[in-house]
Design a protein around this motif. Structure first.
Motif, short mmCIF file in Angstrom:
data_model
loop_
_atom_site.label_atom_id
_atom_site.label_comp_id
_atom_site.label_asym_id
_atom_site.label_seq_id
_atom_site.Cartn_x
_atom_site.Cartn_y
_atom_site.Cartn_z
N SER A 193 0.81 -1.22 0.00
CA SER A 193 0.00 0.00 0.00
C SER A 193 0.84 1.26 0.00
O SER A 193 0.31 2.36 0.01
N ALA A 194 2.15 1.14 0.02
CA ALA A 194 3.00 2.32 0.09
C ALA A 194 2.92 3.12 -1.20
O ALA A 194 2.93 2.57 -2.29
N GLU A 195 2.84 4.44 -1.06
CA GLU A 195 2.81 5.32 -2.22
C GLU A 195 4.23 5.51 -2.75
O GLU A 195 5.18 5.72 -1.98
N PRO A 196 4.43 5.45 -4.07
CA PRO A 196 5.78 5.66 -4.60
C PRO A 196 6.21 7.11 -4.41
O PRO A 196 5.41 8.03 -4.52
N LYS A 197 7.49 7.27 -4.12
CA LYS A 197 8.00 8.63 -4.00
C LYS A 197 7.96 9.30 -5.36
O LYS A 197 8.14 8.66 -6.38
N GLN A 198 7.76 10.60 -5.34
CA GLN A 198 7.61 11.34 -6.59
C GLN A 198 8.99 11.67 -7.17
O GLN A 198 9.41 12.83 -7.23
N ASN A 199 9.71 10.64 -7.55
CA ASN A 199 11.00 10.78 -8.20
C ASN A 199 10.76 10.72 -9.70
O ASN A 199 10.77 9.66 -10.31
N VAL A 200 10.54 11.87 -10.31
CA VAL A 200 10.10 11.94 -11.70
C VAL A 200 11.31 11.93 -12.63
O VAL A 200 12.25 12.73 -12.46
N LYS A 201 11.29 11.02 -13.59
CA LYS A 201 12.35 10.91 -14.58
C LYS A 201 11.75 11.02 -15.98
O LYS A 201 10.58 10.65 -16.20
N LEU A 202 12.55 11.54 -16.90
CA LEU A 202 12.15 11.61 -18.29
C LEU A 202 12.81 10.46 -19.04
O LEU A 202 14.04 10.43 -19.20
N VAL A 203 12.00 9.51 -19.47
CA VAL A 203 12.50 8.32 -20.15
C VAL A 203 12.20 8.44 -21.64
O VAL A 203 11.03 8.63 -22.03
N ARG A 204 13.23 8.35 -22.45
CA ARG A 204 13.06 8.39 -23.90
C ARG A 204 13.44 7.03 -24.48
O ARG A 204 14.50 6.48 -24.16
N ILE A 205 12.55 6.52 -25.35
CA ILE A 205 12.78 5.22 -25.97
C ILE A 205 12.72 5.39 -27.48
O ILE A 205 11.68 5.78 -28.03
N ASP A 206 13.84 5.13 -28.15
CA ASP A 206 13.86 5.11 -29.61
C ASP A 206 13.58 3.68 -30.06
O ASP A 206 14.23 2.74 -29.58
N TYR A 207 12.66 3.53 -30.99
CA TYR A 207 12.24 2.18 -31.37
C TYR A 207 11.66 2.17 -32.77
O TYR A 207 11.47 3.21 -33.40
N TRP A 208 11.37 1.00 -33.25
CA TRP A 208 10.62 0.82 -34.48
C TRP A 208 9.69 -0.37 -34.30
O TRP A 208 9.88 -1.20 -33.41
N VAL A 209 8.68 -0.44 -35.15
CA VAL A 209 7.76 -1.57 -35.11
C VAL A 209 8.39 -2.70 -35.90
O VAL A 209 8.60 -2.58 -37.11
N GLU A 210 8.70 -3.78 -35.20
CA GLU A 210 9.46 -4.86 -35.81
C GLU A 210 8.61 -5.71 -36.74
O GLU A 210 8.99 -6.02 -37.85
N LYS A 211 7.44 -6.10 -36.26
CA LYS A 211 6.54 -6.94 -37.06
C LYS A 211 5.13 -6.37 -36.95
O LYS A 211 4.61 -6.20 -35.86
N VAL A 212 4.53 -6.08 -38.08
CA VAL A 212 3.16 -5.57 -38.09
C VAL A 212 2.22 -6.77 -38.07
O VAL A 212 1.95 -7.38 -39.10
N GLU A 213 1.74 -7.12 -36.89
CA GLU A 213 0.88 -8.28 -36.76
C GLU A 213 -0.49 -7.91 -36.19
O GLU A 213 -1.52 -8.11 -36.82
N VAL A 214 -0.50 -7.39 -34.99
CA VAL A 214 -1.76 -6.99 -34.35
C VAL A 214 -1.59 -5.60 -33.77
O VAL A 214 -0.48 -5.10 -33.59
N GLY A 215 -2.72 -4.96 -33.51
CA GLY A 215 -2.68 -3.62 -32.92
C GLY A 215 -2.57 -2.50 -33.93
O GLY A 215 -3.15 -1.44 -33.75
N ILE A 216 -1.82 -2.73 -35.00
CA ILE A 216 -1.67 -1.73 -36.05
C ILE A 216 -1.71 -2.45 -37.40
O ILE A 216 -1.14 -3.53 -37.56
N HIS A 217 -2.39 -1.86 -38.37
CA HIS A 217 -2.69 -2.57 -39.61
C HIS A 217 -2.42 -1.66 -40.82
O HIS A 217 -2.88 -0.52 -40.87
N PHE A 218 -1.70 -2.21 -41.79
CA PHE A 218 -1.45 -1.54 -43.07
C PHE A 218 -2.33 -2.17 -44.14
O PHE A 218 -2.54 -3.39 -44.15
N ASP A 219 -2.82 -1.34 -45.03
CA ASP A 219 -3.57 -1.84 -46.17
C ASP A 219 -3.37 -0.85 -47.31
O ASP A 219 -4.04 0.18 -47.40
N GLY A 220 -2.41 -1.15 -48.19
CA GLY A 220 -2.12 -0.23 -49.29
C GLY A 220 -1.56 1.07 -48.73
O GLY A 220 -0.56 1.10 -48.03
#
Length: 794
Positions: free
Chosen positions: A147-174
């Protein structure tokens, strides 16, 4: 670049990292030709003491992770790497064909369990050594002080990424792209904490080709055209209302944008081929938008609302909801010459808008509370139907929905607020047929509460919920417990009633089944009503759900439901309601209802000599004597149970045929008419009197068209040798009298000026000319001659 790592054992899991996302920024570049997505996301995260943040990421290529601008260590465990282990487990568990199903279920559940666990672990403030040991330490600390509240230690996290396999969640069509975030699928195109309890604001940037338009959640701030060759365009959106990751949606295509002429906040977006249809389809939509604002006494919570219509082959589902936008299949669009789906489309779009209020803006506090938001959105939609499509449409649809719920509510999957069912179904209870049944049941339960407290009190509850969400200290979550409190304080419902109502209707599965029959006691002038109580769920299958419900304490018993059902008796001199049937009690019960009318000495009218019904309209008066004789035996015209649909119950009422005929002919309620038609159609032996009654109702242009269609189906289904196929004869004669043009010898073109007549004639044509059986071969020679004279005159 991180290499996918394999967990050392199944026990190495981060159940809850304790991290809280304050804000998230998403910047993506989309290459339609290569079907690639790449970019970065920035998350402002309140980091827990352990210093490790667990995010969800599925089928993503993680290039680098920065914390406050500095590189950090991270570990990524793709779930698709578990396939080899699953195959090994499958082979070891399957020893015979009978064990294959159990093995498949075990592997599937194991995959679902792993899917809930964050698989992108980021070290935010401690040296990277023994990260697995740190995870185990964090799990231990969570157990010691969950039940302990997390301390407000705020960090800025940046993630560089790409979509590896287009399978579910996002769909291309033409040259089109769209996302589908129904259940844990936001993680498939951007790293996030994919949990409904995690909500934050978003900044969104999407870079696409110059000829494409990117539509996403929130309000469009501006567009930027790059100096590249060829140039590309960046669309910048901002969402100032905290929402969970599942509501972030994206659609990219060469869209045409149609601003709404009545409401500046709305835009309607489609592909160029559907521009003419979209004008006609959304003409009504501002009415729903304004109605919701008026009903809830509040402005729309988002800065804009966008409706995107994709080609059917692109759309994964008929509708996908997002924050301040909805994605639909263009199949629901229609032009002015094809009106068949006008009503269904209006309701579908109105429901999507209602979900913006209840579901996206106001969110469930816990998974057990999702039923409530779904039900409130459906309730709000029903208020739109009642106002703009008519009370008959609203009552008929609610009646049919209640019937469907009673037939399907027979297992724990339909227990709305059961921790067991929500956990065991892993969120899938909101999709498919069970999702529709749960949604209908949720609305029915809320309508029961509205009947108990009154429409004004219920409306005030909804207004209070929205008001506190838009206040100085906004509360944008809602729980079943809070709603129960509102029902007591604002709705003036008594605590004992609510204490029994919510556990019985919301915490368990099953609907009451009431079988009723009556006899008239002439000496006492009373109706003796016999009732047999049952449930759609057997007691042994209902017990586990009841025992798992934490809100089921202090109930008198589990047999029956709270409340008192009304019996409406239509007598010769008026209508009388008797709220005397308790929903709980012994399985068998005998009730006495005092009649008000008194019988007068009347002489029975004898039918004219030689008159014999033959299935034709000319002999409709030949049954008048039967009606008079039945009125001499008792003062009852017909009887109905729960006429106002105050309860979600399956009711089987047994009364004489003539009383069903009276109910169909004289009761103006569409539900009463539909019930009477169903009872007459189910009779084992049909008389010409019944066939003529159904035909007369079909021919009544003042009757509600949906019930007239029911009468048409009943006529087709009751056609038999016993009635000389009179039902089919009536249908052909009716169709010919309204559609046949004698001058050209062909049916006339459709007339869309009279919607109800059009729909009735359309159904008759489909029923007659597309019946699955070659029914013409089953007719007698005489019937064939009659039909031939009608058919071939076309």
């Amino acid at each position: 670049m991180a290499k996918p790592r394999k967990p050392k054992n199944e026990e190495t899991k981060v159940e809850n990292s304790g991290a809280v996302v304050r804000h998230q920024k998403l910047c993506l570049s989309i290459d339609m030709e290569k079907h690639q997505i790449y970019g970065y996301t920035e998350l402002e995260i309140a980091v827990p003491d352990i210093g490790i943040v667990g995010l969800h990421a599925e089928n993503l290529g993680i290039e680098s992770v920065l914390v406050d601008g500095e590189p950090t260590e991270f570990e990524y465990y793709p779930h698709n790497h578990q396939n080899v282990e699953n195959e090994k487990r499958w082979r070891s568990m399957v020893s015979s064909p009978s064990s294959a199903a159990d093995a498949a279920a075990a592997v599937y559940i194991s995959a679902l369990e792993r899917e809930l666990v964050p698989n992108l672990l980021i070290n935010c403030c401690k040296p990277f050594k023994g990260l697995t040991d740190q995870i185990e330490q964090m799990n231990l600390e969570n157990k010691l002080d969950s039940s302990a509240e997390p301390k407000q230690n705020v960090k800025l996290v940046r993630i560089d990424y790409w979509v590896e396999k287009v399978e579910v969640g996002i769909h291309f069509d033409g040259n089109a792209l769209h996302t589908d975030n129904q259940i844990r699928r936001a993680r498939c195109w951007f790293p996030c904490i994919d949990d409904t309890t995690q909500r934050c604001c978003y900044d969104l940037e999407f870079t696409v080709s110059q000829n494409l338009i990117a539509v996403s959640a929130g309000s469009l701030l501006y567009q930027v055209l790059s100096k590249d060759d060829p140039p590309r365009k960046t669309y910048v959106y901002r969402l100032d209302v905290p929402v969970s990751a599942k509501w972030i949606t994206l659609a990219v295509a060469p869209f045409e944008v149609l601003p709404d002429h009545h409401q500046s906040l709305m835009s309607h977006i489609c592909l160029p081929a559907n521009v003419s249809k979209i004008h006609n389809t959304v003409e009504f939509f501002h009415n729903a938008f304004s109605h919701y604002e008026t009903y809830l006494d509040a402005k729309f919570p988002f800065g804009s609302y966008k409706q995107v219509f994709l080609a059917p082959e692109m759309a994964v589902s008929s509708s996908t909801f997002g924050a301040a936008m909805g994605i639909f299949s263009s199949q629901i669009l229609y032009d002015e010459k094809v009106i068949d789906q006008a009503i269904d489309t209006s309701i579908k779009l109105s429901f999507a808008l209602a979900r913006q209020w209840f579901g996206v803006y106001i969110t469930p506090e816990l998974p057990n509370d999702e039923w409530l938001l779904d039900g409130l959105a459906g309730f709000l939609t029903d208020s739109f139907i009642k106002k703009f499509l008519g009370n008959n449409e609203a009552r008929y649809r609610r009646y049919k929905a209640n019937c469907a719920v009673c037939k399907a509510d027979d297992s724990g999957a339909t227990a709305l607020s059961s921790s067991a069912s929500c956990k065991d179904l892993y969120g899938t209870q909101c999709i498919g047929i069970f999702g529709k049944i749960r949604s209908c049941k949720s609305v029915a339960i809320l309508q029961m509460l509205e009947k108990q407290m009154g429409s004004n009190f219920f409306r005030k509850i909804l207004q209070n919920i929205i008001s506190r969400a838009q206040g100085a200290s906004p509360v944008r979550t809602l729980s079943t417990k809070e709603f129960r409190h509102f029902a007591n304080k604002v709705g003036n419902l008594e605590r004992p009633f609510l204490k029994e109502f919510f556990p019985r209707w919301v915490g368990t599965c099953g609907c009451p089944v009431l079988r009723m029959g009556f006899s008239y006691n002439k000496r006492k002038n009373i109706v003796e009503l016999a009732v047999l109580r049952d449930c759609t769920v057997k007691p042994d299958s209902r017990t586990p759900v009841l025992s798992s419900n934490t809100d089921s304490e202090n109930r008198d018993g589990d047999i029956g439901w709270p409340g008192m059902m009304s019996i409406r008796v239509h007598e010769l001199d008026g209508m009388y309601d008797h709220p005397i049937l308790p929903m709980a009690g012994d399985a068998w019960q005998l009730l006495e209802i005092q009649c008000h009318s008194k019988l007068a000495a009347r002489r029975a009218l004898k039918p004219k000599k030689g008159s014999k019904p033959d299935g034709c309209d000319d002999n409709g008066d030949a049954v008048a004597g039967l009606d008079m004789r039945s009125s001499m035996e008792s003062p009852l015209s017909w009887i109905r149970a729960d006429p106002e649909m105050e309860y979600l119950a399956e009711i089987h009422f047994n009364q004489p045929v003539q009383m069903w005929i009276n109910q169909l002919e004289k009761d103006g309620d569409v539900v009463a008419q539909a019930q009477a038609i169903a009872a007459l159609e189910a009779l084992p032996h049909l008389s010409f009197n019944v066939v003529n009654t159904l035909n007369n109702f079909l021919s009544d242009s003042k009757a509600f068209w949906r019930v007239r269609i029911e009468a048409a189906y009943a006529l087709a289904n009751t056609a038999s040798e016993e009635t000389d196929w009179a039902g089919l004869l009536h249908l052909v004669k009716f169709y010919k009298s309204r559609r046949f043009d004698e001058n050209i010898g062909l049916p006339r073109p459709n007339d869309f000026r009279d919607f109800s007549e059009y729909f009735v004639l359309e159904v008759i044509a489909l029923r007659l000319f597309h019946m699955p059986l070659p029914w013409l071969e089953l007719l007698t020679t005489k019937a064939q001659e009659k039909l031939s004279s009608l058919f071939y005159s076309f």
